[in-house]
Design a protein around this motif. Structure first.
Motif, PDB file in Angstrom:
ATOM      1  N   LEU A 114      -7.800   5.033  -9.092  1.00  0.00           N
ATOM      2  CA  LEU A 114      -6.386   4.554  -8.691  1.00  0.00           C
ATOM      3  C   LEU A 114      -5.688   5.236  -9.798  1.00  0.00           C
ATOM      4  O   LEU A 114      -4.582   5.573  -9.557  1.00  0.00           O
ATOM      5  N   ALA A 115      -5.945   5.140 -11.170  1.00  0.00           N
ATOM      6  CA  ALA A 115      -5.061   5.358 -12.000  1.00  0.00           C
ATOM      7  C   ALA A 115      -4.833   7.026 -12.026  1.00  0.00           C
ATOM      8  O   ALA A 115      -3.609   7.531 -12.143  1.00  0.00           O
ATOM      9  N   CYS A 133      -4.361   0.292  -0.213  1.00  0.00           N
ATOM     10  CA  CYS A 133      -5.788  -0.107   0.366  1.00  0.00           C
ATOM     11  C   CYS A 133      -5.924  -1.044   1.653  1.00  0.00           C
ATOM     12  O   CYS A 133      -5.231  -1.898   1.801  1.00  0.00           O
ATOM     13  N   TYR A 134      -7.053  -0.768   2.364  1.00  0.00           N
ATOM     14  CA  TYR A 134      -7.153  -1.590   3.644  1.00  0.00           C
ATOM     15  C   TYR A 134      -8.705  -1.963   3.508  1.00  0.00           C
ATOM     16  O   TYR A 134      -9.395  -1.371   2.789  1.00  0.00           O
ATOM     17  N   THR A 135      -8.803  -3.198   4.044  1.00  0.00           N
ATOM     18  CA  THR A 135      -8.077  -4.040   4.747  1.00  0.00           C
ATOM     19  C   THR A 135      -8.330  -5.248   3.925  1.00  0.00           C
ATOM     20  O   THR A 135      -9.751  -5.748   3.529  1.00  0.00           O
ATOM     21  N   VAL A 136      -7.196  -6.026   3.338  1.00  0.00           N
ATOM     22  CA  VAL A 136      -7.352  -6.964   2.215  1.00  0.00           C
ATOM     23  C   VAL A 136      -6.849  -8.229   2.809  1.00  0.00           C
ATOM     24  O   VAL A 136      -5.711  -8.301   2.996  1.00  0.00           O
ATOM     25  N   ASN A 137      -7.982  -9.366   3.057  1.00  0.00           N
ATOM     26  CA  ASN A 137      -7.595 -10.698   3.536  1.00  0.00           C
ATOM     27  C   ASN A 137      -7.854 -11.715   2.576  1.00  0.00           C
ATOM     28  O   ASN A 137      -7.487 -12.911   2.948  1.00  0.00           O
ATOM     29  N   GLU A 138      -8.344 -11.423   1.422  1.00  0.00           N
ATOM     30  CA  GLU A 138      -8.628 -12.380   0.470  1.00  0.00           C
ATOM     31  C   GLU A 138      -7.474 -12.322  -0.496  1.00  0.00           C
ATOM     32  O   GLU A 138      -7.381 -11.046  -1.368  1.00  0.00           O
ATOM     33  N   GLU A 139      -6.711 -13.393  -0.939  1.00  0.00           N
ATOM     34  CA  GLU A 139      -5.591 -13.371  -1.779  1.00  0.00           C
ATOM     35  C   GLU A 139      -6.000 -13.008  -3.164  1.00  0.00           C
ATOM     36  O   GLU A 139      -5.413 -12.263  -3.766  1.00  0.00           O
ATOM     37  N   ALA A 140      -7.371 -13.489  -3.548  1.00  0.00           N
ATOM     38  CA  ALA A 140      -7.695 -13.268  -4.909  1.00  0.00           C
ATOM     39  C   ALA A 140      -8.103 -11.502  -5.090  1.00  0.00           C
ATOM     40  O   ALA A 140      -7.655 -11.030  -6.209  1.00  0.00           O
ATOM     41  N   ARG A 141      -8.487 -10.876  -3.961  1.00  0.00           N
ATOM     42  CA  ARG A 141      -8.630  -9.457  -4.000  1.00  0.00           C
ATOM     43  C   ARG A 141      -7.513  -8.674  -4.105  1.00  0.00           C
ATOM     44  O   ARG A 141      -7.078  -7.660  -4.657  1.00  0.00           O
ATOM     45  N   ALA A 142      -6.491  -9.222  -3.434  1.00  0.00           N
ATOM     46  CA  ALA A 142      -5.054  -8.603  -3.288  1.00  0.00           C
ATOM     47  C   ALA A 142      -4.376  -8.885  -4.740  1.00  0.00           C
ATOM     48  O   ALA A 142      -3.996  -7.639  -5.206  1.00  0.00           O
ATOM     49  N   ARG A 143      -4.633  -9.853  -5.316  1.00  0.00           N
ATOM     50  CA  ARG A 143      -4.148 -10.189  -6.664  1.00  0.00           C
ATOM     51  C   ARG A 143      -4.642  -9.057  -7.616  1.00  0.00           C
ATOM     52  O   ARG A 143      -3.983  -8.397  -8.459  1.00  0.00           O
ATOM     53  N   LEU A 199      -5.929  -6.184  -6.833  1.00  0.00           N
ATOM     54  CA  LEU A 199      -5.649  -4.619  -6.696  1.00  0.00           C
ATOM     55  C   LEU A 199      -4.142  -4.602  -7.289  1.00  0.00           C
ATOM     56  O   LEU A 199      -3.590  -3.477  -7.671  1.00  0.00           O
ATOM     57  N   PHE A 200      -3.476  -5.724  -7.122  1.00  0.00           N
ATOM     58  CA  PHE A 200      -1.995  -5.298  -7.465  1.00  0.00           C
ATOM     59  C   PHE A 200      -1.857  -5.317  -8.986  1.00  0.00           C
ATOM     60  O   PHE A 200      -1.057  -4.705  -9.523  1.00  0.00           O
ATOM     61  N   ASP A 201      -2.845  -5.954  -9.641  1.00  0.00           N
ATOM     62  CA  ASP A 201      -2.826  -6.004 -11.332  1.00  0.00           C
ATOM     63  C   ASP A 201      -3.494  -4.675 -11.520  1.00  0.00           C
ATOM     64  O   ASP A 201      -2.717  -4.185 -12.413  1.00  0.00           O
ATOM     65  N   TRP A 202      -4.226  -4.118 -10.895  1.00  0.00           N
ATOM     66  CA  TRP A 202      -4.474  -2.793 -11.316  1.00  0.00           C
ATOM     67  C   TRP A 202      -3.476  -1.761 -11.122  1.00  0.00           C
ATOM     68  O   TRP A 202      -3.547  -0.564 -11.663  1.00  0.00           O
ATOM     69  N   GLY A 254       0.371  -0.909  -2.411  1.00  0.00           N
ATOM     70  CA  GLY A 254       0.246  -1.713  -1.212  1.00  0.00           C
ATOM     71  C   GLY A 254      -1.075  -1.990  -0.761  1.00  0.00           C
ATOM     72  O   GLY A 254      -1.969  -1.283  -1.163  1.00  0.00           O
ATOM     73  N   VAL A 255      -1.184  -2.971   0.062  1.00  0.00           N
ATOM     74  CA  VAL A 255      -2.369  -3.415   0.944  1.00  0.00           C
ATOM     75  C   VAL A 255      -1.983  -3.627   2.493  1.00  0.00           C
ATOM     76  O   VAL A 255      -0.944  -3.756   2.781  1.00  0.00           O
ATOM     77  N   PHE A 256      -3.007  -3.368   3.159  1.00  0.00           N
ATOM     78  CA  PHE A 256      -2.930  -3.690   4.712  1.00  0.00           C
ATOM     79  C   PHE A 256      -3.771  -4.957   4.842  1.00  0.00           C
ATOM     80  O   PHE A 256      -4.925  -5.086   4.323  1.00  0.00           O
ATOM     81  N   SER A 257      -3.136  -5.716   5.611  1.00  0.00           N
ATOM     82  CA  SER A 257      -3.886  -6.969   5.687  1.00  0.00           C
ATOM     83  C   SER A 257      -3.670  -7.524   7.250  1.00  0.00           C
ATOM     84  O   SER A 257      -2.600  -7.183   7.955  1.00  0.00           O
ATOM     85  N   ASP A 258      -4.735  -8.306   7.813  1.00  0.00           N
ATOM     86  CA  ASP A 258      -4.585  -8.779   9.094  1.00  0.00           C
ATOM     87  C   ASP A 258      -3.654 -10.380   9.120  1.00  0.00           C
ATOM     88  O   ASP A 258      -3.533 -10.741   9.952  1.00  0.00           O
TER      89      ASP A 258
END
Ligand code: G3P
Ligand code: MG
Length: 244
Positions: free
Chosen positions: A201-202, A213-223, A225-228, A232-236
């Protein structure tokens, strides 16, 4: 061309956690839940009608059988693309790209249009999808974003609609990601959330690409990735992973 106003969460095949993927119902659901952008997959019927569907075969998401590339629109349009998801969606049709764009215009939804060719139809799928976007993309919406796993599709989109920004889709990040992204003059890299490393990513961000990143449906995972630093993420699920 530069990307404009792409939000931090794009809803994958519409709000596909709550409505059948790649249908107008999934776009209505997404808009109703506050989405600003959706992602969807475009493939050609045998008679070259661009439609929204993910699989090369009809069985998983429609009442039909066989290959999309061997089925004409006149037959496909009668199929049920909603009943498999839930009885309340029975009768929901497979949309054409034109129908989808008209609804996005009504709902005010932006879109990442993924060109998803049946194997062997990469060029024609990209050609027809990109030309349709040039002709029918609602002018009041933000510029869309084209993406594809197919290199031929990206190359064709670059020729047909250079003014529509492109994202390189990767299921895993190989050594040649930079060369590929440069070759198709991409603004972004869209990659599998499960495999992306912080170091990759860097490098991509340093090289000036937006990374989603696809596909992110867990809030902790999204957090995480955004911290990294992902863009954006793709989510259902618009409620689990709301856009900023
Ligand atoms: O465009 C992001 C994502 O949709 C790519 O994978 O298989 O869901 O189309 P897929
Ligand atoms: Mg897709």
């Amino acid at each position: 061309m530069e990307e404009t106003n792409v939000p931090d969460v794009i809803y994958h095949r519409g709000a596909s956690g709550y409505a059948p993927e790649n249908t107008l119902a999934a776009f209505r659901k997404a808009a109703g839940m506050g989405a600003r952008w959706v992602e969807f997959d475009v493939m050609l019927t045998r008679d070259n009608t661009p439609i929204l569907i993910h699989d090369e075969k009809l069985e998983r998401t429609t009442s039909g059988k066989g290959r999309v590339a061997e089925t004409d629109w006149i037959d496909l349009r009668k199929m049920d693309a909603g009943g498999w998801f839930g009885p309340e969606f029975a009768g929901e049709p497979v949309p054409t790209l034109s129908q989808a764009l008209a609804l996005l215009g009504e709902l005010g939804l932006g879109a990442n249009v993924e060109i998803k060719p049946s194997r062997g139809y990469e060029e024609e799928t990209a050609h027809i999808a990109a030309a349709t976007l040039l002709e029918e993309w609602p002018a009041h919406l933000p510029t869309p974003l084209i993406s594809s796993f197919s290199r031929e599709a990206l190359a064709t989109a670059l020729v047909v609609a250079p003014e529509i920004p492109r994202a390189l889709l990767l299921s895993r990040v190989g050594r040649d990601w930079r060369e590929q992204a440069e070759m198709y003059d991409c603004s972004a890299i869209h990659t599998d959330a499960k495999r992306l490393t912080q170091a990759q990513l860097a490098e991509m961000r340093e090289a000036g690409y937006a990374v989603r990143c696809y596909t992110v449906n867990e809030e902790a995972r999204a957090r995480t990735l955004f911290d990294w630093g992902v863009d954006g993420v793709f989510s259902d699920y618009p409620d689990r992973i709301p856009a900023k």
